[in-house]
Scaffold this motif. Sequence first.
Motif, PDB file in Angstrom:
ATOM      1  N   TYR A   4      -4.821   4.005 -10.579  1.00  0.00           N
ATOM      2  CA  TYR A   4      -4.133   3.365  -9.446  1.00  0.00           C
ATOM      3  C   TYR A   4      -4.040   1.890  -9.753  1.00  0.00           C
ATOM      4  CZ  TYR A   4      -8.947   2.378  -7.971  1.00  0.00           C
ATOM      5  OH  TYR A   4     -10.252   1.965  -7.927  1.00  0.00           O
ATOM      6  N   TYR A   5      -3.528   1.106  -8.830  1.00  0.00           N
ATOM      7  CA  TYR A   5      -3.244  -0.295  -9.089  1.00  0.00           C
ATOM      8  C   TYR A   5      -3.965  -1.206  -8.103  1.00  0.00           C
ATOM      9  CZ  TYR A   5       0.229   1.478 -12.251  1.00  0.00           C
ATOM     10  OH  TYR A   5       0.831   2.130 -13.288  1.00  0.00           O
ATOM     11  N   ALA A   6      -4.332  -2.378  -8.606  1.00  0.00           N
ATOM     12  CA  ALA A   6      -4.946  -3.415  -7.782  1.00  0.00           C
ATOM     13  C   ALA A   6      -4.049  -4.652  -7.810  1.00  0.00           C
ATOM     14  CB  ALA A   6      -6.329  -3.771  -8.315  1.00  0.00           C
ATOM     15  N   VAL A   7      -3.791  -5.206  -6.632  1.00  0.00           N
ATOM     16  CA  VAL A   7      -3.095  -6.489  -6.519  1.00  0.00           C
ATOM     17  C   VAL A   7      -4.152  -7.513  -6.142  1.00  0.00           C
ATOM     18  CG1 VAL A   7      -1.324  -7.817  -5.321  1.00  0.00           C
ATOM     19  CG2 VAL A   7      -0.946  -5.379  -5.810  1.00  0.00           C
ATOM     20  N   ILE A   8      -4.373  -8.467  -7.025  1.00  0.00           N
ATOM     21  CA  ILE A   8      -5.383  -9.500  -6.809  1.00  0.00           C
ATOM     22  C   ILE A   8      -4.657 -10.776  -6.389  1.00  0.00           C
ATOM     23  CG2 ILE A   8      -7.284 -10.798  -7.822  1.00  0.00           C
ATOM     24  CD1 ILE A   8      -7.389  -8.505  -9.971  1.00  0.00           C
ATOM     25  N   PHE A   9      -4.921 -11.214  -5.165  1.00  0.00           N
ATOM     26  CA  PHE A   9      -4.285 -12.403  -4.604  1.00  0.00           C
ATOM     27  C   PHE A   9      -5.363 -13.469  -4.409  1.00  0.00           C
ATOM     28  CE2 PHE A   9      -3.027 -14.960  -0.911  1.00  0.00           C
ATOM     29  CZ  PHE A   9      -1.757 -15.353  -1.290  1.00  0.00           C
ATOM     30  N   THR A  10      -5.294 -14.546  -5.185  1.00  0.00           N
ATOM     31  CA  THR A  10      -6.221 -15.661  -5.021  1.00  0.00           C
ATOM     32  C   THR A  10      -5.435 -16.852  -4.490  1.00  0.00           C
ATOM     33  OG1 THR A  10      -5.927 -16.248  -7.350  1.00  0.00           O
ATOM     34  CG2 THR A  10      -7.851 -14.941  -6.797  1.00  0.00           C
ATOM     35  N   SER A  11      -6.082 -17.665  -3.634  1.00  0.00           N
ATOM     36  CA  SER A  11      -5.352 -18.761  -2.998  1.00  0.00           C
ATOM     37  C   SER A  11      -6.284 -19.890  -2.588  1.00  0.00           C
ATOM     38  CB  SER A  11      -4.623 -18.242  -1.761  1.00  0.00           C
ATOM     39  OG  SER A  11      -5.554 -17.770  -0.800  1.00  0.00           O
ATOM     40  N   MET A  27      -0.523  -8.745   8.682  1.00  0.00           N
ATOM     41  CA  MET A  27      -0.266  -8.247   7.335  1.00  0.00           C
ATOM     42  C   MET A  27      -1.245  -7.141   6.965  1.00  0.00           C
ATOM     43  SD  MET A  27       2.446  -9.645   6.218  1.00  0.00           S
ATOM     44  CE  MET A  27       2.972  -9.595   7.932  1.00  0.00           C
ATOM     45  N   GLU A  28      -2.498  -7.313   7.352  1.00  0.00           N
ATOM     46  CA  GLU A  28      -3.493  -6.268   7.097  1.00  0.00           C
ATOM     47  C   GLU A  28      -3.096  -4.960   7.783  1.00  0.00           C
ATOM     48  OE1 GLU A  28      -8.119  -5.407   8.242  1.00  0.00           O
ATOM     49  OE2 GLU A  28      -7.595  -7.453   7.651  1.00  0.00           O
ATOM     50  N   ASN A  29      -2.707  -5.062   9.043  1.00  0.00           N
ATOM     51  CA  ASN A  29      -2.295  -3.864   9.792  1.00  0.00           C
ATOM     52  C   ASN A  29      -1.051  -3.227   9.190  1.00  0.00           C
ATOM     53  OD1 ASN A  29      -4.432  -4.332  11.533  1.00  0.00           O
ATOM     54  ND2 ASN A  29      -3.177  -5.319  13.083  1.00  0.00           N
ATOM     55  N   LEU A  30      -0.069  -4.040   8.818  1.00  0.00           N
ATOM     56  CA  LEU A  30       1.166  -3.502   8.230  1.00  0.00           C
ATOM     57  C   LEU A  30       0.916  -2.868   6.870  1.00  0.00           C
ATOM     58  CD1 LEU A  30       3.835  -6.214   9.109  1.00  0.00           C
ATOM     59  CD2 LEU A  30       3.766  -3.855   9.916  1.00  0.00           C
ATOM     60  N   ALA A  31       0.097  -3.511   6.052  1.00  0.00           N
ATOM     61  CA  ALA A  31      -0.181  -2.958   4.721  1.00  0.00           C
ATOM     62  C   ALA A  31      -0.795  -1.569   4.832  1.00  0.00           C
ATOM     63  CB  ALA A  31      -1.097  -3.900   3.941  1.00  0.00           C
ATOM     64  N   GLN A  32      -1.698  -1.408   5.797  1.00  0.00           N
ATOM     65  CA  GLN A  32      -2.367  -0.123   5.971  1.00  0.00           C
ATOM     66  C   GLN A  32      -1.396   0.996   6.348  1.00  0.00           C
ATOM     67  OE1 GLN A  32      -5.493  -0.995   8.770  1.00  0.00           O
ATOM     68  NE2 GLN A  32      -6.653  -2.166   7.278  1.00  0.00           N
ATOM     69  N   GLN A  33      -0.236   0.640   6.858  1.00  0.00           N
ATOM     70  CA  GLN A  33       0.774   1.632   7.250  1.00  0.00           C
ATOM     71  C   GLN A  33       1.755   1.954   6.126  1.00  0.00           C
ATOM     72  OE1 GLN A  33       2.695   0.284  10.883  1.00  0.00           O
ATOM     73  NE2 GLN A  33       0.755  -0.501  11.652  1.00  0.00           N
ATOM     74  N   TRP A  63       5.991  -2.821  -0.693  1.00  0.00           N
ATOM     75  CA  TRP A  63       5.242  -3.734   0.169  1.00  0.00           C
ATOM     76  C   TRP A  63       5.769  -5.160   0.015  1.00  0.00           C
ATOM     77  CZ3 TRP A  63       3.083  -4.971   4.289  1.00  0.00           C
ATOM     78  CH2 TRP A  63       2.184  -6.026   4.414  1.00  0.00           C
ATOM     79  N   LYS A  64       6.063  -5.572  -1.209  1.00  0.00           N
ATOM     80  CA  LYS A  64       6.582  -6.922  -1.442  1.00  0.00           C
ATOM     81  C   LYS A  64       7.925  -7.118  -0.734  1.00  0.00           C
ATOM     82  CE  LYS A  64       7.468 -10.317  -5.066  1.00  0.00           C
ATOM     83  NZ  LYS A  64       6.969 -11.402  -4.264  1.00  0.00           N
ATOM     84  N   GLN A  65       8.687  -6.050  -0.575  1.00  0.00           N
ATOM     85  CA  GLN A  65      10.007  -6.138   0.060  1.00  0.00           C
ATOM     86  C   GLN A  65       9.969  -5.954   1.576  1.00  0.00           C
ATOM     87  OE1 GLN A  65      12.550  -7.233  -1.760  1.00  0.00           O
ATOM     88  NE2 GLN A  65      11.030  -7.304  -3.391  1.00  0.00           N
ATOM     89  N   GLN A  66       8.832  -5.614   2.140  1.00  0.00           N
ATOM     90  CA  GLN A  66       8.719  -5.421   3.586  1.00  0.00           C
ATOM     91  C   GLN A  66       9.067  -6.737   4.284  1.00  0.00           C
ATOM     92  OE1 GLN A  66       6.778  -6.362   6.307  1.00  0.00           O
ATOM     93  NE2 GLN A  66       7.137  -4.606   7.611  1.00  0.00           N
ATOM     94  N   LEU A  67       9.947  -6.688   5.312  1.00  0.00           N
ATOM     95  CA  LEU A  67      10.516  -7.903   5.896  1.00  0.00           C
ATOM     96  C   LEU A  67       9.476  -8.842   6.504  1.00  0.00           C
ATOM     97  CD1 LEU A  67      13.825  -6.528   7.456  1.00  0.00           C
ATOM     98  CD2 LEU A  67      13.491  -7.762   5.305  1.00  0.00           C
ATOM     99  N   ASP A  68       8.523  -8.327   7.250  1.00  0.00           N
ATOM    100  CA  ASP A  68       7.492  -9.192   7.818  1.00  0.00           C
ATOM    101  C   ASP A  68       6.620  -9.807   6.720  1.00  0.00           C
ATOM    102  OD1 ASP A  68       8.180  -8.858  10.553  1.00  0.00           O
ATOM    103  OD2 ASP A  68       7.164  -6.923  10.565  1.00  0.00           O
ATOM    104  N   HIS A  69       6.380  -9.038   5.678  1.00  0.00           N
ATOM    105  CA  HIS A  69       5.610  -9.549   4.550  1.00  0.00           C
ATOM    106  C   HIS A  69       6.379 -10.668   3.844  1.00  0.00           C
ATOM    107  CE1 HIS A  69       3.494  -8.755   0.461  1.00  0.00           C
ATOM    108  NE2 HIS A  69       2.814  -9.654   1.156  1.00  0.00           N
ATOM    109  N   GLN A  70       7.703 -10.519   3.713  1.00  0.00           N
ATOM    110  CA  GLN A  70       8.513 -11.582   3.116  1.00  0.00           C
ATOM    111  C   GLN A  70       8.443 -12.865   3.947  1.00  0.00           C
ATOM    112  OE1 GLN A  70      12.436  -9.971   2.446  1.00  0.00           O
ATOM    113  NE2 GLN A  70      11.832  -9.122   0.480  1.00  0.00           N
ATOM    114  N   MET A  71       8.462 -12.730   5.270  1.00  0.00           N
ATOM    115  CA  MET A  71       8.338 -13.899   6.144  1.00  0.00           C
ATOM    116  C   MET A  71       6.979 -14.573   5.920  1.00  0.00           C
ATOM    117  SD  MET A  71       8.519 -14.230  10.299  1.00  0.00           S
ATOM    118  CE  MET A  71       7.170 -13.087  10.496  1.00  0.00           C
TER     119      MET A  71
END
Length: 99
Positions: A4-11, A27-33, A63-71
């Motif tokens: 499977y894949y891991a997306v590592i986001f550091t900031s 974003m957490e709630n949307l990702a889970q869906q 997920w990257k293309q999800q509209l709320d995520h893009q915002m």
Amino acid sequence: MTPYYAVIFTSLRKGNHPEYNRMAQLMENLAQQQPGYKHHESAREEIGITVSYWDSLEAISQWKQQLDHQMAQRLGKSDWYEWYHVRICKVEREYSFGK
């Protein structure tokens, strides 16, 4: 185990913005869906790190293309982050320890 894949986001955040925390929860709630989402882990001190786990590269792309995520991505660049870095990795093996 199926790979499977891991997306590592550091900031590094610019400051403490109340709207950031609301958006992060959304974003957490949307990702889970999202199809292909497995789970995530996160921690924040000065630098934050969130690792989300996905079934496929296609699920990550959707997920990257999800509209709320893009915002949220746009707001992150303009308002919330000094910098961020994204890494996408294939997980081929895992093990753990715990009592």
